[in-house]
Design a protein around this motif. Structure first.
Motif, short mmCIF file in Angstrom:
data_model
loop_
_atom_site.label_atom_id
_atom_site.label_comp_id
_atom_site.label_asym_id
_atom_site.label_seq_id
_atom_site.Cartn_x
_atom_site.Cartn_y
_atom_site.Cartn_z
N ARG A 1 44.32 40.23 39.91
CA ARG A 1 44.25 39.52 41.19
C ARG A 1 43.97 40.51 42.33
N GLN B 1 47.83 40.54 34.98
CA GLN B 1 47.33 39.50 35.88
C GLN B 1 47.50 39.90 37.34
N ASP B 2 48.60 40.56 37.66
CA ASP B 2 48.79 41.05 39.02
C ASP B 2 47.70 42.04 39.40
N LEU C 1 46.28 41.16 49.76
CA LEU C 1 47.25 40.20 49.25
C LEU C 1 48.62 40.54 49.86
N PRO D 1 36.28 35.58 40.86
CA PRO D 1 36.16 34.14 40.60
C PRO D 1 35.03 33.86 39.61
N THR E 1 31.89 36.69 38.85
CA THR E 1 32.66 37.55 37.96
C THR E 1 31.91 38.84 37.64
N ALA F 1 40.32 41.68 42.16
CA ALA F 1 39.36 40.70 42.66
C ALA F 1 39.19 40.84 44.17
N GLU F 2 40.29 41.08 44.88
CA GLU F 2 40.22 41.27 46.33
C GLU F 2 39.52 42.58 46.68
#
Length: 217
Positions: free
Chosen positions: A205, A201-202, A53, A129, A133, A208-209
């Motif tokens: 995210r 949330q950061d 990111l 996603p 998940t 997830a990557e």
């Protein structure tokens, strides 16, 4: 001296049979696990990108003493920084045979308190996603007058777990295979006293990557 009744003798025999069967099953599992071969990683941990990111990573390294205690097949330890906000996320990914550990290698719920941290929160969280998940574990840890979010999971290929019970069940699913995948531990930590308005949330995210890049190790 009273003579045991027939019903008592029957119960004792049934108990003895159950114990023998359970003991035999344990010996069988130990034999099958002892004959297991752990396949090598598909690619080295160092292939994990330094840019995830908006975060840029730098190698953190690990002392020889710590590496010996960790006893991983391969591992990477980095600190990723968002250059615009200066928020940092530390990332540790390591692969283990899983055979020398009863359940999970170096579980954060044990290691953080042992290192002086105090857990003040814990919950399961979804990472990735909707169509891919996984369930990870999020801890809130206080240490040295600072509070951090700690996110982690363990995976055997597509089988993910965060508890010892689920790890034991995962191992049972692997019994019968001649080759097992290595167990991959993913651990990340983010201070929540930085400039981020939504640290959880950061972190999710970012996670997830990381999952997308480590799920096929």
């Amino acid at each position: 001296m009273s003579v045991p009744t027939a019903s008592l003798v029957g119960r004792l025999w049934r108990t003895a049979v159950v114990v023998c069967l359970a003991f035999g099953a344990c010996l069988f599992l130990l034999y099958r696990v002892g004959a297991v071969e752990i396949r090598p990683l598909h690619r080295p941990m160092s292939d994990l990108p330094l840019q995830i990111l908006q975060y840029t990573g730098v190698e953190g390294g690990m002392s020889e003493e710590v590496a010996k205690r960790v006893n991983a097949i391969d591992s990477v330890s980095r600190t990723y920084t968002d250059p615009s906000t200066k928020n940092e996320i530390s990332l540790h990914v390591a692969a283990f045979t899983g055979l020398g550990e009863p359940t999970l290698p170096h579980p954060p719920r044990v290691c953080y308190p042992a290192a002086g941290g105090r857990m003040v929160g814990e919950k399961p969280v979804e990472v990735g996603p909707k169509d891919a998940t996984i369930w990870a574990r999020l801890l809130t840890v206080e240490r040295n007058n600072a509070t951090s979010l700690v996110l982690y999971w363990y995976s055997w290929d597509d089988m993910v777990c965060t508890t010892r019970w689920k790890a034991a069940m995962t191992r049972l699913r692997l019994v019968g295979r001649s080759k097992w995948p290595p167990v991959v531990k993913v651990l990340m930590e983010m201070p929540i006293d930085g400039s981020s308005q939504e640290p959880e949330q950061d972190l999710l995210r970012f996670a997830a990557e990381v999952h997308a890049r480590t799920q096929s190790l």
